[in-house]
Design a protein around this motif. Structure first.
Motif, short mmCIF file in Angstrom:
data_model
loop_
_atom_site.label_atom_id
_atom_site.label_comp_id
_atom_site.label_asym_id
_atom_site.label_seq_id
_atom_site.Cartn_x
_atom_site.Cartn_y
_atom_site.Cartn_z
N GLU A 67 13.43 98.23 -30.26
CA GLU A 67 12.02 98.17 -29.73
C GLU A 67 11.43 96.93 -29.81
OE1 GLU A 67 7.60 100.75 -29.76
OE2 GLU A 67 9.29 100.89 -31.67
N HIS A 68 11.71 96.13 -30.86
CA HIS A 68 11.10 94.79 -31.10
C HIS A 68 11.85 93.70 -30.13
CE1 HIS A 68 9.53 91.34 -33.24
NE2 HIS A 68 10.76 91.05 -33.44
N LEU A 69 13.27 94.16 -30.07
CA LEU A 69 13.80 93.00 -28.90
C LEU A 69 13.32 93.36 -27.65
CD1 LEU A 69 16.43 91.64 -28.29
CD2 LEU A 69 17.84 93.65 -28.12
N VAL A 70 13.50 94.67 -27.27
CA VAL A 70 12.69 94.74 -25.82
C VAL A 70 11.43 94.25 -25.57
CG1 VAL A 70 12.27 96.70 -24.22
CG2 VAL A 70 14.18 96.84 -25.48
N LYS A 71 10.42 94.68 -26.40
CA LYS A 71 9.25 93.93 -26.56
C LYS A 71 9.08 92.40 -26.34
CE LYS A 71 6.49 97.81 -27.94
NZ LYS A 71 5.71 98.49 -29.07
N SER A 72 9.70 91.86 -27.22
CA SER A 72 10.26 90.36 -27.15
C SER A 72 10.34 89.84 -26.03
CB SER A 72 10.82 89.94 -28.48
OG SER A 72 10.52 90.23 -29.53
N ILE A 73 11.61 90.53 -25.37
CA ILE A 73 12.25 89.74 -24.32
C ILE A 73 11.15 90.12 -23.00
CG2 ILE A 73 13.85 90.24 -22.65
CD1 ILE A 73 15.93 90.81 -24.82
N VAL A 74 10.46 91.16 -22.93
CA VAL A 74 9.64 91.63 -21.90
C VAL A 74 8.47 90.83 -21.85
CG1 VAL A 74 8.40 93.30 -20.61
CG2 VAL A 74 10.63 93.67 -21.31
N ASP A 75 7.65 90.55 -22.85
CA ASP A 75 6.52 89.84 -23.49
C ASP A 75 6.63 88.15 -23.05
OD1 ASP A 75 4.94 92.23 -23.81
OD2 ASP A 75 5.22 92.07 -26.01
N GLN A 76 7.89 87.76 -23.53
CA GLN A 76 8.05 86.50 -23.17
C GLN A 76 8.49 86.26 -22.05
OE1 GLN A 76 10.27 84.66 -26.48
NE2 GLN A 76 9.34 85.72 -27.87
N ALA A 77 8.83 87.10 -21.09
CA ALA A 77 9.46 86.89 -19.64
C ALA A 77 10.67 86.22 -19.85
CB ALA A 77 8.61 86.66 -18.81
N HIS A 78 11.40 86.29 -20.73
CA HIS A 78 12.77 85.46 -21.13
C HIS A 78 13.98 85.97 -21.79
CE1 HIS A 78 15.06 81.60 -21.86
NE2 HIS A 78 14.51 81.00 -21.05
N PRO A 101 9.16 88.21 -11.94
CA PRO A 101 8.18 89.21 -12.26
C PRO A 101 9.13 89.94 -13.01
CG PRO A 101 8.77 89.63 -9.93
CD PRO A 101 9.34 88.04 -10.25
N THR A 102 8.58 91.02 -13.88
CA THR A 102 9.37 92.07 -14.72
C THR A 102 10.23 92.81 -13.92
OG1 THR A 102 7.55 91.96 -16.40
CG2 THR A 102 9.26 93.71 -16.77
N ASN A 120 6.27 98.40 -20.43
CA ASN A 120 5.56 97.49 -19.25
C ASN A 120 6.29 97.82 -17.78
OD1 ASN A 120 3.67 96.78 -20.93
ND2 ASN A 120 4.10 94.70 -20.84
N ASN A 121 6.45 99.01 -17.63
CA ASN A 121 7.14 99.49 -16.36
C ASN A 121 8.63 98.89 -16.10
OD1 ASN A 121 4.92 101.03 -15.42
ND2 ASN A 121 4.11 99.23 -14.63
N CYS A 122 9.31 98.71 -17.27
CA CYS A 122 10.69 98.24 -17.45
C CYS A 122 11.42 99.27 -18.13
CB CYS A 122 10.67 96.73 -18.05
SG CYS A 122 12.35 96.08 -17.80
N GLN A 123 12.59 99.49 -17.72
CA GLN A 123 13.46 100.39 -18.18
C GLN A 123 14.55 99.52 -18.76
OE1 GLN A 123 13.69 103.77 -18.59
NE2 GLN A 123 11.70 104.03 -17.63
#
Length: 151
Positions: A67-78, A101-102, A120-123
């Motif tokens: 969960e931390h990995l997914v949130k980090s990647i999506v929030d940083q958009a990188h 965009p995500t 954030n609307n990303c699977q």
């Protein structure tokens, strides 16, 4: 170890393979696919293990780590939220790692246990190793559902 993003395999290495399998396209990592209005990003990198090694927080379970990995990647958009000393990036191709965009689906193909997270609307999904224990991951574009399946 190399640098990111990774190029596709050189034609020299796949000549023999292409004699038997026609119309095959071997893509770079990351790879972006568009299916009508949906964007799918596939990234082959063992990010979870590297994130756990460089994490400042102590998480208790593997579920917390994913969960931390997914949130980090999506929030940083990188796609590579790691310091450059642990994972070098070619600056002239850094834009290939951006997630803006995500995307609708983010496939993080690493060697860890399979997971699916929606954020954030990303699977985000990790199919794990292909064919391990006769399991695989399926994406259903019409319903935007990612699910694990088995033989």
């Amino acid at each position: 170890m190399g640098v990111l993003p990774r190029e596709s395999l050189a034609p020299f290495f796949v000549e023999e393979f292409r004699k038997y399998v026609k119309n095959v396209h071997l893509m770079s990592s990351p790879c972006r696919l568009r299916y009508y209005t949906q964007e799918i990003v596939v990234f082959r990198e063992d990010l979870l293990q590297k994130m756990m090694r460089h994490s400042a927080t102590r998480l208790t379970s593997e579920e917390d780590h994913t969960e931390h990995l997914v949130k980090s990647i999506v929030d940083q958009a990188h796609l590579c939220p790691l310091p450059l000393t642990s994972r070098p990036v070619l600056w002239e191709h850094d834009h290939a790692l951006w997630l803006f965009p995500t995307p609708d689906v983010l496939v993080l193909a690493c060697n860890q246990s399979p997971f699916v997270w929606s954020y954030n609307n990303c699977q985000a999904a990790n199919p794990s190793r292909f064919g391990e224990n006769c399991t695989f991951t399926v994406y259903l574009p019409s319903s935007k559902i990612v699910q694990h399946s088995s033989c």
